[in-house]
Design an enzyme around this catalytic site. Structure first.
Site, PDB file in Angstrom:
ATOM      1  CG  ASP A   1      -1.815   1.169   1.310  1.00  0.00           C
ATOM      2  OD1 ASP A   1      -2.450   1.497   0.284  1.00  0.00           O
ATOM      3  OD2 ASP A   1      -1.886   1.806   2.384  1.00  0.00           O
ATOM      4  NE  ARG A   2       0.352   7.419  -2.448  1.00  0.00           N
ATOM      5  CZ  ARG A   2      -0.246   8.397  -3.114  1.00  0.00           C
ATOM      6  NH1 ARG A   2      -0.072   8.540  -4.417  1.00  0.00           N
ATOM      7  NH2 ARG A   2      -1.058   9.222  -2.491  1.00  0.00           N
ATOM      8  CG  ASP A   3      -1.252   7.551   0.747  1.00  0.00           C
ATOM      9  OD1 ASP A   3      -0.203   8.088   0.359  1.00  0.00           O
ATOM     10  OD2 ASP A   3      -2.317   7.575   0.084  1.00  0.00           O
TER      11      ASP A   3
ATOM     12  NE  ARG B   1       5.719  10.962   9.337  1.00  0.00           N
ATOM     13  CZ  ARG B   1       6.221  10.016  10.138  1.00  0.00           C
ATOM     14  NH1 ARG B   1       5.411   9.262  10.847  1.00  0.00           N
ATOM     15  NH2 ARG B   1       7.522   9.831  10.213  1.00  0.00           N
TER      16      ARG B   1
ATOM     17  CB  THR C   1      -2.136   3.231  -3.754  1.00  0.00           C
ATOM     18  OG1 THR C   1      -2.667   4.252  -2.917  1.00  0.00           O
ATOM     19  CG2 THR C   1      -1.869   3.803  -5.133  1.00  0.00           C
TER      20      THR C   1
ATOM     21  CB  CYS D   1      -8.156   1.714  -7.330  1.00  0.00           C
ATOM     22  SG  CYS D   1      -9.957   1.841  -7.444  1.00  0.00           S
TER      23      CYS D   1
ATOM     24  CB  CYS E   1     -13.820  -0.655  -9.898  1.00  0.00           C
ATOM     25  SG  CYS E   1     -12.880  -0.127  -8.446  1.00  0.00           S
TER      26      CYS E   1
ATOM     27  CG  ASP F   1      -1.752   1.894   6.441  1.00  0.00           C
ATOM     28  OD1 ASP F   1      -2.142   1.553   5.292  1.00  0.00           O
ATOM     29  OD2 ASP F   1      -1.761   3.080   6.830  1.00  0.00           O
TER      30      ASP F   1
END
Length: 185
Positions: free
Chosen positions: A11-13, A18, A59, A93, A101, A130
């Site tokens: 995942d990114r964020d 952060r 993400t 996405c 979707c 997370d």
């Protein structure tokens, strides 16, 4: 026949950069200046890359569908991360839940798309996230899952293989975990 690759889906964020936590809930950076790569991320990704893992960011960015941010801004954040970290690909996405979707986590569509594009063996791969949506997507794709638990004030995942406090800690677990292959391999 080409041998399938192993990957770490990220995942990114909150995993790479952060998240901005407001009232116990995480949000993506609102400006490029707010983009902060978390401590230990570069070292974790370099060590995973050296061991032959593809590094694929998966993400959800529903603020585009909600009209709160532009697709170009999300892509600019992704480009900034790609320029400083050894990430192989991004699957983003831009939809919201109401779009129904296949690419929006918790559905595993983005992981399946990445597996097809990069010839990835999903049972030999990991999903690190997370939020419960990340873990459900990884589980649905047949990956092993690692939950970075920040104690957000929201739904928690029902099941995961490992619980950690950072991507650095997740990388240490991944590097110590024996490979697992699908019976078809």
């Amino acid at each position: 026949m080409n041998q399938a690759h192993k990957a770490v889906f990220l995942d990114r964020d909150g995993v790479i950069n952060r998240s901005l936590v407001k009232q116990g809930k995480p949000y993506p950076p609102a400006t490029i200046d707010e983009l902060e790569i978390l401590p230990g991320v570069d070292e974790a990704l370099i060590s995973l890359k050296k061991e032959g893992f593809l590094l694929i960011v998966v993400t959800n960015q529903p603020d585009v569908a909600r009209g709160k941010t532009k697709k170009e801004f999300v892509n600019a954040i992704n480009s900034r991360l790609a320029s400083s970290l050894p990430i192989d690909d991004f699957f983003t996405c831009f939809h919201d839940d109401s779009d129904n979707c296949d690419c929006r986590k918790p559905k595993p569509g983005s992981l399946f798309s990445a597996a097809t594009r990069h010839n990835i063996c999903l049972p030999s791969s990991f999903m690190v996230g997370d939020r419960w949506r990340d873990i459900e997507a990884g589980y649905g794709a047949g990956c092993r899952t690692i939950f970075i638990d920040y104690g957000y004030d929201e739904k928690q995942p029902d099941h995961f293989d490992f619980r950690v406090s950072s991507l650095f800690e997740a990388a240490r677990i991944i590097l110590k975990t024996p490979e697992k292959f699908d019976e078809k391999d």
